[in-house]
Design a protein around this motif. Structure first.
Motif, PDB file in Angstrom:
ATOM      1  N   PRO A 172       0.835  -1.203   0.000  1.00 50.48           N
ATOM      2  CA  PRO A 172       0.000   0.000   0.000  1.00 50.48           C
ATOM      3  C   PRO A 172       0.868   1.251   0.000  1.00 50.48           C
ATOM      4  O   PRO A 172       2.046   1.216   0.412  1.00 50.48           O
ATOM      5  CB  PRO A 172      -0.786  -0.130   1.309  1.00 50.48           C
ATOM      6  N   PRO A 173       0.334   2.382  -0.485  1.00 53.11           N
ATOM      7  CA  PRO A 173       1.093   3.636  -0.375  1.00 53.11           C
ATOM      8  C   PRO A 173       1.253   4.050   1.089  1.00 53.11           C
ATOM      9  O   PRO A 173       0.314   3.923   1.887  1.00 53.11           O
ATOM     10  CB  PRO A 173       0.238   4.637  -1.168  1.00 53.11           C
ATOM     11  N   THR A 174       2.425   4.520   1.415  1.00 54.98           N
ATOM     12  CA  THR A 174       2.724   4.914   2.803  1.00 54.98           C
ATOM     13  C   THR A 174       3.057   6.399   2.830  1.00 54.98           C
ATOM     14  O   THR A 174       3.631   6.949   1.891  1.00 54.98           O
ATOM     15  CB  THR A 174       3.902   4.101   3.355  1.00 54.98           C
ATOM     16  N   PHE A 175       2.695   7.044   3.947  1.00 49.13           N
ATOM     17  CA  PHE A 175       2.955   8.473   4.123  1.00 49.13           C
ATOM     18  C   PHE A 175       4.341   8.681   4.718  1.00 49.13           C
ATOM     19  O   PHE A 175       4.825   7.888   5.537  1.00 49.13           O
ATOM     20  CB  PHE A 175       1.903   9.094   5.041  1.00 49.13           C
ATOM     21  N   LYS A 176       4.965   9.784   4.311  1.00 51.23           N
ATOM     22  CA  LYS A 176       6.304  10.081   4.794  1.00 51.23           C
ATOM     23  C   LYS A 176       6.285  10.744   6.162  1.00 51.23           C
ATOM     24  O   LYS A 176       7.293  10.723   6.873  1.00 51.23           O
ATOM     25  CB  LYS A 176       7.020  10.992   3.796  1.00 51.23           C
ATOM     26  N   GLU A 177       5.173  11.361   6.528  1.00 51.24           N
ATOM     27  CA  GLU A 177       5.048  12.044   7.820  1.00 51.24           C
ATOM     28  C   GLU A 177       3.904  11.420   8.607  1.00 51.24           C
ATOM     29  O   GLU A 177       2.974  10.839   8.022  1.00 51.24           O
ATOM     30  CB  GLU A 177       4.794  13.538   7.623  1.00 51.24           C
ATOM     31  N   LYS A 178       3.985  11.556   9.924  1.00 49.31           N
ATOM     32  CA  LYS A 178       2.905  11.063  10.775  1.00 49.31           C
ATOM     33  C   LYS A 178       1.804  12.098  10.964  1.00 49.31           C
ATOM     34  O   LYS A 178       0.678  11.752  11.333  1.00 49.31           O
ATOM     35  CB  LYS A 178       3.459  10.656  12.141  1.00 49.31           C
ATOM     36  N   LEU A 179       2.119  13.388  10.711  1.00 46.82           N
ATOM     37  CA  LEU A 179       1.134  14.458  10.827  1.00 46.82           C
ATOM     38  C   LEU A 179       1.492  15.532   9.823  1.00 46.82           C
ATOM     39  O   LEU A 179       2.648  15.948   9.715  1.00 46.82           O
ATOM     40  CB  LEU A 179       1.122  15.047  12.246  1.00 46.82           C
ATOM     41  N   TYR A 180       0.477  15.995   9.079  1.00 44.57           N
ATOM     42  CA  TYR A 180       0.664  17.073   8.117  1.00 44.57           C
ATOM     43  C   TYR A 180      -0.097  18.300   8.599  1.00 44.57           C
ATOM     44  O   TYR A 180      -1.182  18.200   9.189  1.00 44.57           O
ATOM     45  CB  TYR A 180       0.150  16.660   6.727  1.00 44.57           C
ATOM     46  N   LYS A 181       0.513  19.489   8.365  1.00 46.20           N
ATOM     47  CA  LYS A 181      -0.108  20.754   8.736  1.00 46.20           C
ATOM     48  C   LYS A 181      -0.167  21.655   7.509  1.00 46.20           C
ATOM     49  O   LYS A 181       0.728  21.641   6.665  1.00 46.20           O
ATOM     50  CB  LYS A 181       0.677  21.445   9.842  1.00 46.20           C
ATOM     51  N   ALA A 182      -1.257  22.469   7.440  1.00 44.57           N
ATOM     52  CA  ALA A 182      -1.431  23.399   6.318  1.00 44.57           C
ATOM     53  C   ALA A 182      -2.250  24.585   6.816  1.00 44.57           C
ATOM     54  O   ALA A 182      -2.837  24.563   7.912  1.00 44.57           O
ATOM     55  CB  ALA A 182      -2.127  22.708   5.153  1.00 44.57           C
ATOM     56  N   LYS A 183      -2.285  25.661   5.990  1.00 45.06           N
ATOM     57  CA  LYS A 183      -3.001  26.867   6.353  1.00 45.06           C
ATOM     58  C   LYS A 183      -3.680  27.437   5.122  1.00 45.06           C
ATOM     59  O   LYS A 183      -3.141  27.380   4.023  1.00 45.06           O
ATOM     60  CB  LYS A 183      -2.041  27.905   6.956  1.00 45.06           C
ATOM     61  N   VAL A 184      -4.875  28.046   5.328  1.00 52.94           N
ATOM     62  CA  VAL A 184      -5.631  28.649   4.240  1.00 52.94           C
ATOM     63  C   VAL A 184      -6.425  29.815   4.803  1.00 52.94           C
ATOM     64  O   VAL A 184      -6.861  29.800   5.955  1.00 52.94           O
ATOM     65  CB  VAL A 184      -6.575  27.607   3.579  1.00 52.94           C
ATOM     66  N   GLN A 185      -6.595  30.858   3.989  1.00 54.47           N
ATOM     67  CA  GLN A 185      -7.384  32.009   4.399  1.00 54.47           C
ATOM     68  C   GLN A 185      -8.871  31.666   4.285  1.00 54.47           C
ATOM     69  O   GLN A 185      -9.291  30.915   3.409  1.00 54.47           O
ATOM     70  CB  GLN A 185      -7.061  33.215   3.524  1.00 54.47           C
ATOM     71  N   GLU A 186      -9.645  32.258   5.179  1.00 49.95           N
ATOM     72  CA  GLU A 186     -11.080  32.001   5.106  1.00 49.95           C
ATOM     73  C   GLU A 186     -11.672  32.619   3.831  1.00 49.95           C
ATOM     74  O   GLU A 186     -11.103  33.534   3.231  1.00 49.95           O
ATOM     75  CB  GLU A 186     -11.777  32.562   6.340  1.00 49.95           C
ATOM     76  N   ASN A 187     -12.794  32.023   3.450  1.00 50.06           N
ATOM     77  CA  ASN A 187     -13.583  32.475   2.288  1.00 50.06           C
ATOM     78  C   ASN A 187     -12.900  32.196   0.947  1.00 50.06           C
ATOM     79  O   ASN A 187     -13.427  32.573  -0.101  1.00 50.06           O
ATOM     80  CB  ASN A 187     -13.918  33.965   2.383  1.00 50.06           C
ATOM     81  N   GLN A 188     -11.757  31.579   0.937  1.00 49.12           N
ATOM     82  CA  GLN A 188     -11.123  31.217  -0.324  1.00 49.12           C
ATOM     83  C   GLN A 188     -11.762  29.937  -0.875  1.00 49.12           C
ATOM     84  O   GLN A 188     -12.028  28.997  -0.124  1.00 49.12           O
ATOM     85  CB  GLN A 188      -9.621  31.026  -0.149  1.00 49.12           C
ATOM     86  N   GLU A 189     -11.946  29.918  -2.177  1.00 48.85           N
ATOM     87  CA  GLU A 189     -12.587  28.772  -2.820  1.00 48.85           C
ATOM     88  C   GLU A 189     -11.737  28.294  -3.986  1.00 48.85           C
ATOM     89  O   GLU A 189     -11.081  29.091  -4.657  1.00 48.85           O
ATOM     90  CB  GLU A 189     -13.988  29.132  -3.325  1.00 48.85           C
ATOM     91  N   ASN A 190     -11.762  26.950  -4.207  1.00 49.46           N
ATOM     92  CA  ASN A 190     -11.049  26.314  -5.325  1.00 49.46           C
ATOM     93  C   ASN A 190      -9.565  26.678  -5.336  1.00 49.46           C
ATOM     94  O   ASN A 190      -8.999  27.055  -6.363  1.00 49.46           O
ATOM     95  CB  ASN A 190     -11.695  26.688  -6.657  1.00 49.46           C
TER      96      ASN A 190
END
Length: 895
Positions: A339-357
């Motif tokens: 099976p595909p395996t992940f390189k990290e145990k936890l991923y973090k990301a950020k996005v501004q509100e109201n942004q779409e697509n």
């Protein structure tokens, strides 16, 4: 003493053979004459030499004494003539298993007399012409030549003979392999042979006396080459195979093929297959060479190609067997066992509100399976945290990374941090492993920003009854600033309103009716009408909202009969009926079930029956003839609202009925064209088309100029013509030849006249005439109330309505034209009136008319009278009729 020693050896040999094999071999004892000729038969097929009672069968025999030979059936014969008292030698028997057996042969002398008196020796020698095949061992060692066999003919008893051989190995390829001592018949081989090249040789032997005469039939000889294990087995066919990793133990992989040039079905060609390595992964059948998987743990990721060394050895793998070694390549194909395996145990990301697509982050994975196959390609899914459908996952086809997108704007005020779970799987299921699809958590932070006003709720539902008065407030739709949670300073505007039914109060968000709301309008779908509202705050930020108006029905429509033209089929004395249906745009209880009644003006010829919610059957009360009838029907809805409507019913003879509705046939007063009528119409159309083409041809054909000679000195005469109309050869000088139409200074001049097309007005003359002079022309004249078609008229100007015009000038041309006018009228008059008025027959001078005419002389018409007098026209007699028939074609038609 010597005999005892030989006997002891024989016993020892017998004991050895018994210990080796359960069969019992005894020595061959035979009595022979003292003098033995060449080819003498010592013994024939003895049981000792054929190994009777033993498990194996003999293959070859080898004599220890060169004076004796053993045939393939165990028969012992002399090779050359010799004298003996006693003779002892041994025969080595080689069996099919490769073992050698030794049999002793002991010969003793017997009396000469019985031998000479016996014919057995002669009979046996005679059989030498039909010997069994000789045997020759391949790859025999030197020196050469070597004696092979002795051939002899019984004719040697009576003659001094010599022998000759010819054929394969002697005179044909391989030439010179065998030679023969002519005097003794000893066959010799000159060199070693290869069984794989020539497994046998066939030639013939002949016997001749001293005079060269052949004294016996020729002898066919076959020399069989005995096989030696002199060829090692060889690989044949492909040695590259494939098998899936993780396959079950015993899975067929392929078959290794080998061959041996030695004699088939012997130990020399019985091959044994042996694996020299990778014995923990694969196995091979030692006799067939079939490769199979030995384990179910074959792993492509550990080793995708395995090089297997295989030995092939003949003699069924015996140590003294010949062998070869080769390499087989086994390629392990990929299955989805990783099976595909992940390189990290936890991923973090950020996005501004109201942004779409927008792309939020990339999630890399590793997969040990074969790259760019369905076993390697990853599919990603947000398995937790996407209940509202705000996220979408895609796969980068080049890097196999997961791409996380936000498709609906997030709200920082509601959820500043979103917890997601991402699961990766392949395009195909896992195979041959206990592993499962893996997931990884992702923490998404939402950035705050100044937002525009928001409507709460995002979609407002209102119920409104249709046809409410304009200006009615149906609701209020307000928005709040997400930062201050207040509506202060927000203004409202309408964005979409297809029917312009609603107005929005700018400062309060009140919704009022501006036009009549109609539930039956095509702008309404499922009783719903949508409008969108825009809210704008003081910073000019915008929020959007939707209002869905649920329109309630009102009884504002009456039931109507959409199809008022109905057809009833006339069925003779049977009363017919037709279905009448009504519709109402309103919904229950303002529509169905309908109430059907006959109108007040009903004449009693109709009745209603079989009422349903929306239809009724209109039936004849009495039999009616074909015709159109009007029936008043009152239709009301469930609330009693309705009106009287008129239905037009046509009673007719139907040619067919479709779905319960009649289709009237052709009316009796109409005329149907049969096949002949249609044919007549087609032919008429074709004739009309041909006539038009003819007219176009006539009108467009260029006419040549007509030159008229003014020579009046020739006498006119009528010529015989085969044409029905006036012939071109009619040359009466008085009537047919006219001076030219060009007048210069009062004098006449001959010349050509151009034909022109002119449409006449009065008198209804034809479409062609010659301007400037007279010429033949088909015309139509009106006299009284009847029409006449004439031809050959001289004319320059038109006249009509029976009015005669005389030319004003006094030239000869005018006189001829004036006479032409009188003649035209007179001819037309004679064509219509009875033959009661005739002129006297006067004796005149005529030109030669050729053959006699049935009507006789044409009379007074041959000469003209005075130019100005027209009285002669009244005295024309019956002889004028033939001339008129020649010059004119008369047809009477009604007006």
């Amino acid at each position: 003493m010597y005999e005892r020693a030989l006997f002891a050896v024989w016993l020892l040999t017998l004991v050895v053979f018994q210990n080796t094999e359960s069969c019992e071999l005894r020595p061959v004892l035979a009595q022979v004459p003292k003098r033995l000729p060449a080819g003498y038969l010592i013994s024939e097929g003895t049981e000792e030499l054929t190994l009777k009672g033993c498990a194996a069968k003999p293959v070859t025999f080898t004599s220890s004494d060169p004076d004796f030979a053993v045939n393939t059936d165990g028969t012992i014969v002399t090779v050359r003539g010799l004298v003996i008292t006693t003779k002892r030698f041994s025969v080595l028997v080689h069996d099919e298993r490769g073992l050698d057996w030794r049999v002793d042969v002991i010969l003793s002398c017997k009396n000469e007399a019985p031998q000479k008196s016996s014919s057995a020796a002669h009979k046996r020698i005679k059989r030498r012409w039909r010997p069994l095949p000789f045997n020759l061992v391949e790859n025999d060692s030197p020196p050469f030549p070597k004696d092979l066999e002795m051939i002899a003919s019984d004719s040697s008893v009576n003659y001094t003979v010599h022998y000759e051989i010819s054929g394969q190995g002697v005179t044909t390829e391989p030439v010179g392999l065998f030679i023969l001592i002519k005097e003794t018949g000893m066959l010799r081989v000159t060199r070693s042979v290869d069984r794989e090249q020539y497994p046998e040789y066939k030639f013939i032997a002949r016997v001749y006396d001293q005079n060269g005469r052949e004294v016996d039939e020729f002898l066919p000889i076959t020399v069989i080459v005995e096989d030696k294990n002199d060829n090692a087995p060889e690989f044949i066919g492909g040695r590259v195979f494939t098998v899936e990793e993780r396959c079950r133990a015993g899975t067929f992989i392929g078959k290794v093929n080998a061959t041996d040039k030695d004699l088939a079905n012997t130990l020399h060609t019985k091959i044994k297959f042996t694996l020299l390595n990778a014995t923990d992964m694969f196995s091979i059948d030692p006799s067939t060479g079939v490769l199979t998987a030995k384990t179910n743990t074959l792993d492509r990721e550990a080793q995708d190609k395995v090089y297997v060394n295989i030995e092939i050895r003949d003699m069924d793998g015996a140590p003294n067997g010949l062998f070869n070694r080769g390499t087989v390549v086994i390629t392990l194909t990929d299955v989805n066992d990783n099976p595909p395996t992940f390189k990290e145990k936890l991923y973090k990301a950020k996005v501004q509100e109201n942004q779409e697509n927008v792309l939020v982050t990339r999630i890399p994975v590793e997969d040990k399976d074969l790259v760019n196959t369905p076993n390697w390609k990853a599919l990603f899914e947000v398995t937790k945290g996407n209940e509202s459908g705000q996220f979408r996952m895609e796969t980068d086809p080049k890097t196999n990374e997961g791409l996380l997108y936000v498709i609906k704007g997030l709200d920082f005020e509601k959820t500043p941090v979103v917890q997601l779970e991402i699961t990766a799987r392949n395009e195909v299921p896992l195979v041959g492993t206990d592993a499962t699809w893996l997931s990884v958590p992702l923490e998404l932070s939402v950035g705050d920003e100044d937002e525009g006003p928001e409507f709460n709720p995002g979609v407002l539902y209102l119920k409104v009854k249709e046809n409410v008065p304009n200006g009615t407030v149906i609701g209020t739709y307000k928005a709040l600033d997400p930062e201050t949670k207040s509506s202060n300073g927000i203004k409202y505007y309408k964005m979409t309103d297809p029917g312009n039914w609603i107005t929005v109060v700018e400062n309060t968000g009140e919704l009022k009716t501006a036009n009549t709301i109609d539930r039956e309008s095509p702008l309404v779908h499922n009783d719903k009408y949508n409008i969108t509202i825009r809210a704008v705050d003081e910073s000019k930020k915008i929020g959007k909202g939707m209002v869905i108006i649920q329109i309630e029905d009102d009884n504002d429509n009456m039931p109507v009969i959409p199809g008022t033209d109905l057809v009833i089929c006339n069925k003779g004395d049977t009363l017919s009926s037709v279905l009448v249906e009504a519709v109402d745009l309103d919904k229950p209880p303002y529509s169905t079930p309908f109430i059907f009644e006959l109108g007040a003006e009903n004449d009693g010829k109709w009745k209603l029956k079989d009422k349903t919610d929306s239809s009724v059957v209109l039936e004849q009360a009495v039999v009616m003839p074909n015709g159109l009838y009007t029936v008043p029907i009152l239709v009301k809805d469930l609330q009693g609202i309705g009106k009287e409507q008129t239905v037009n019913v046509r009673v007719c003879s139907c040619e067919r009925e479709e779905n319960g509705a009649g289709v009237c046939g052709a009316r009796s007063a109409s005329t149907s064209l049969g096949s002949l009528g249609i044919l007549a119409l087609v032919l008429s159309s074709l004739l009309l088309l041909l006539l038009c083409l003819l007219l176009i041809f006539i009108c467009s054909t260029k006419r040549d100029k007509l030159y008229i000679n003014d020579d009046s000195g020739t006498g006119g005469m009528l010529l015989k013509s085969n044409t029905e109309a006036p012939g071109e050869e009619v040359k009466d000088g008085a009537l047919m030849i006219i001076p030219g139409g060009d007048v210069v200074d009062g004098s006449l001049q001959s010349g050509g006249m151009d034909i022109k097309n002119v449409t006449s007005t009065a008198g209804r003359y034809g479409q062609q005439f010659i301007q400037g002079g007279g010429v033949y022309n088909t015309t139509t004249q009106d006299f009284g109330t009847e029409k006449y078609y004439t031809s050959g008229r001289y004319d320059n100007n038109l006249y009509g309505n029976a009015m005669f015009q005389k030319f004003s000038n006094t030239s000869a041309l005018d006189t001829w034209k004036t006479n032409g006018r009188y003649l035209d009228r007179k001819l037309a008059y004679f064509g219509d009136e009875e033959e009661g008025r005739y002129a006297d027959d006067l004796l005149k001078t005529y030109g030669n008319e050729g053959a006699g005419s049935l009507a006789g002389s044409v009379g007074c018409c041959s000469l003209l009278g005075e130019q100005e007098s027209m009285d002669f026209l009244n005295t024309l007699g019956p002889k004028f009729r033939p001339l008129a028939d020649v010059c004119y074609t008369t047809k009477k038609t009604g007006i």
